[in-house]
Design a protein around this motif. Structure first.
Motif, PDB file in Angstrom:
ATOM      1  N   SER A 479       0.845  -1.209   0.000  1.00  0.00           N
ATOM      2  CA  SER A 479       0.000   0.000   0.000  1.00  0.00           C
ATOM      3  C   SER A 479       0.867   1.240   0.000  1.00  0.00           C
ATOM      4  N   TRP A 481       3.654   1.559  -1.424  1.00  0.00           N
ATOM      5  CA  TRP A 481       4.191   1.748  -2.779  1.00  0.00           C
ATOM      6  C   TRP A 481       3.124   2.233  -3.749  1.00  0.00           C
ATOM      7  N   GLY A 482       1.890   2.385  -3.285  1.00  0.00           N
ATOM      8  CA  GLY A 482       0.833   2.931  -4.121  1.00  0.00           C
ATOM      9  C   GLY A 482      -0.061   1.909  -4.777  1.00  0.00           C
TER      10      GLY A 482
END
Length: 574
Positions: A479, A481-482
């Protein structure tokens, strides 16, 4: 029997030609089988000899005498020999055939004595050498055990002497014949004793070798089990520590605490490298690594290497250069083992050479494809070069914290694939390692066998991990890391959630309760719910690497976040 019992038997000896009861029983079983096999050619040759003697009797003896001798040979001796040959092929109880075999020897000897006696009565003397030949035949050709053949031979000798006495042989001549026959019998007894003693010694040696082999196999199984258990039970907590540290690094921390986290992360990574090296060399020595070779294009090999090593090189400020001059040829190698070899060489250069530039190139020569990993670092001195591939060899530099196994593993893996790994080093011009493997013609490899649209957006990550803490920290990292992450504890939950999904990426543990991770990957791929995946496992018997036909990465625990991130980025790009 145990090795200790066998050693005790060797120590006390067996001059009386007897072992301990358990060992004696096994020896006799094996000896009896050997005698049965030996009896077949022996009985066949004896049958031929007696038939030849019958013809000679017709040709050389008077008719009345010949009829009697031929009768004995053809109607008594030859049928007995034929019976022995037939019995040698029958499934008899242990020891039964040996009795018939000894009886045949006795019958054969008595028939020879009877023929000599009949000739004496007919006043047509035959030489006594026939009984000598029969004795030698029993002692050496037939291979009857010492005690049995000695007893039967003594019976034949006494019967012969009694026959000569009854038929009127003078006592002085009888004494001379008796002396020569008894001398021959003693020689046969000594030879038979030596032969059986040698056979028993060989049998004991074979039993010792078998016991040692069995012990070695059991020890190997224990080592294999230990390696497997250690690989899983030690890597799991290390994996959690690595995931926690990655989350701590992502958080905003004061400078002092951030430095401590970095130092801790370096120590954990170092420990993981040591553990991986020890387990890898143990697996290689135990024969647990079996290469599965296939044609590989150099471009694919270099691309995967760049994806797994590029981020680490960038972090260290090292330039990586890739050159492919293979002239369109492919290499016959196990993709995961070859990747491990090149990765070890690159990491070795990053960690120990102090280089600013590393070049990885591929060229063909003499039916081989050669991968070279060279750097512009401080090089390797002459004394070190001679031992650089030795296991556990380390340089004297204080900045070399490893166990000295990395290059030993590289050479072992190369040799497993019928290749070589050599060093061409100059102290002033860095180091150059060369891995040569068999070349082959490339074939068309389908990079993606999954049906999905590369233009459609990815629908996030499916994370499946049954260990609660590992799943929690993995979700937090991804999460951060996007990524849009959906985490589940088992395959059933993931399958239920995957309805309607397409083009997602699966990150799963291999060993899950119920349906394992590889089966989950296959099921989701068949549903076209995913476009690739990352299989995470603590089982180091599965080599790390990328399978392009399945679009599946295999990574070992503890996870190196940069490798996981590089794998996900590759899957997303494709």
């Amino acid at each position: 029997m145990t090795i200790e019992q066998l050693r005790h038997q060797q120590a006390v000896g067996f001059r009386r030609l007897r072992f301990q009861p358990a060992l004696e029983s096994r020896y006799r079983d094996i000896r009896d089988q050997g005698i049965r096999e030996r009896a077949r050619p022996v009985s066949a040759s004896a049958l031929v000899l007696f038939l030849v003697y019958s013809l000679l009797d017709w040709a050389m003896l008077p008719d009345s005498l010949a009829r009697q001798t031929v009768f004995i040979r053809l109607l008594i001796t030859c049928p007995t020999i034929s019976l022995v040959w037939w019995l040698s092929w029958q499934p008899l109880r242990p020891g039964v055939f040996l009795r018939f075999y000894g009886l045949a020897y006795l019958v054969g000897g008595l028939s020879v004595i009877a023929i000599i006696g009949i000739a004496r009565l007919a006043e047509f003397p035959l030489p006594y050498e026939g009984i000598l030949l029969m004795l030698m035949f029993g002692y050496f050709a037939m291979g009857i055990p010492f005690r049995l053949v000695s007893t039967l031979s003594l019976i034949l000798v006494l019967t012969y002497l009694a026959m000569e006495y009854v038929t009127g042989m003078p006592l002085n001549e009888l004494a001379i014949n008796g002396f020569f026959i008894m001398t021959a019998n003693i020689i046969g007894m000594v030879g038979s004793w030596l032969s059986e003693h040698r056979q028993r010694a060989h049998f004991l040696d074979r039993q010792m070798l078998e016991a040692l082999r069995s012990q070695a196999e059991k020890e190997s199984e224990r080592k294999t089990s230990l390696i497997t258990v250690a690989s899983h039970d030690l890597r799991q907590p290390l994996n959690i520590i690595s995931l926690i540290l990655e989350n701590l690094r992502a958080d905003s921390l004061p400078a002092e605490q951030s430095a401590l986290v970095d130092r801790l992360k370096t120590s954990v990574a170092h420990f993981n490298g040591l553990l991986a090296s020890v387990l890898d060399i143990s697996r290689l020595q135990e024969g647990m690594v079996k290469p599965e070779t296939e044609p590989l294009t150099p471009a694919r090999v270099l691309e995967q290497l760049q994806q797994t090593c590029g981020e680490r090189a960038n972090n260290l400020g090292v330039e990586m250069v890739f050159r492919d001059v293979s002239d369109g040829k492919a290499v016959m190698a196990d993709p995961q083992l070859l990747h491990r070899i090149l990765q070890n060489l690159v990491f070795n250069a990053l960690d120990h050479s102090a280089a600013s530039r590393i070049e990885i190139s591929v060229g063909s020569a003499d039916g081989q494809l050669a991968f070279t990993v060279s750097d512009n670092g401080r090089g390797i001195d002459q004394a070190t070069r001679a031992r650089i591939f030795d296991p556990f060899f380390r340089t004297c530099r204080s900045d070399d914290p490893g166990l000295g196994l990395g290059l030993a593993i590289v050479r072992e893996l190369a040799e497993l694939m019928d290749g070589t790994c050599t060093l061409d080093s100059d102290t002033d011009n860095g180091a150059c390692f060369r891995v040569a493997l068999p070349a082959c013609q490339p074939h068309q490899v389908t990079e993606n066998t999954l049906s999905f649209s590369p233009d459609s957006p990815h629908q996030g990550l499916l994370v499946v991990e049954d260990h609660d803490e590992s799943r929690h920290w993995m979700q937090r990292i991804l999460s951060g890391w996007g990524y849009d992450v959906h985490a589940f504890a088992n395959a059933e939950q993931a399958l239920e959630h995957s309805e309607g999904l397409s083009n997602a990426i699966l990150v799963t543990d291999l060993h899950l309760p119920g349906e394992p991770g590889d089966q989950l990957f296959a099921t989701l791929s068949q549903r076209q719910a995913i476009s690739g995946g990352v299989m995470v496992t603590a089982d180091t018997s599965m080599a790390e690497g990328y399978n392009p036909s399945r679009r599946l990465w295999t990574l070992h625990k503890p996870l190196q976040p940069m490798r996981l991130r590089a794998a996900l980025q590759q899957l997303m790009r494709r």
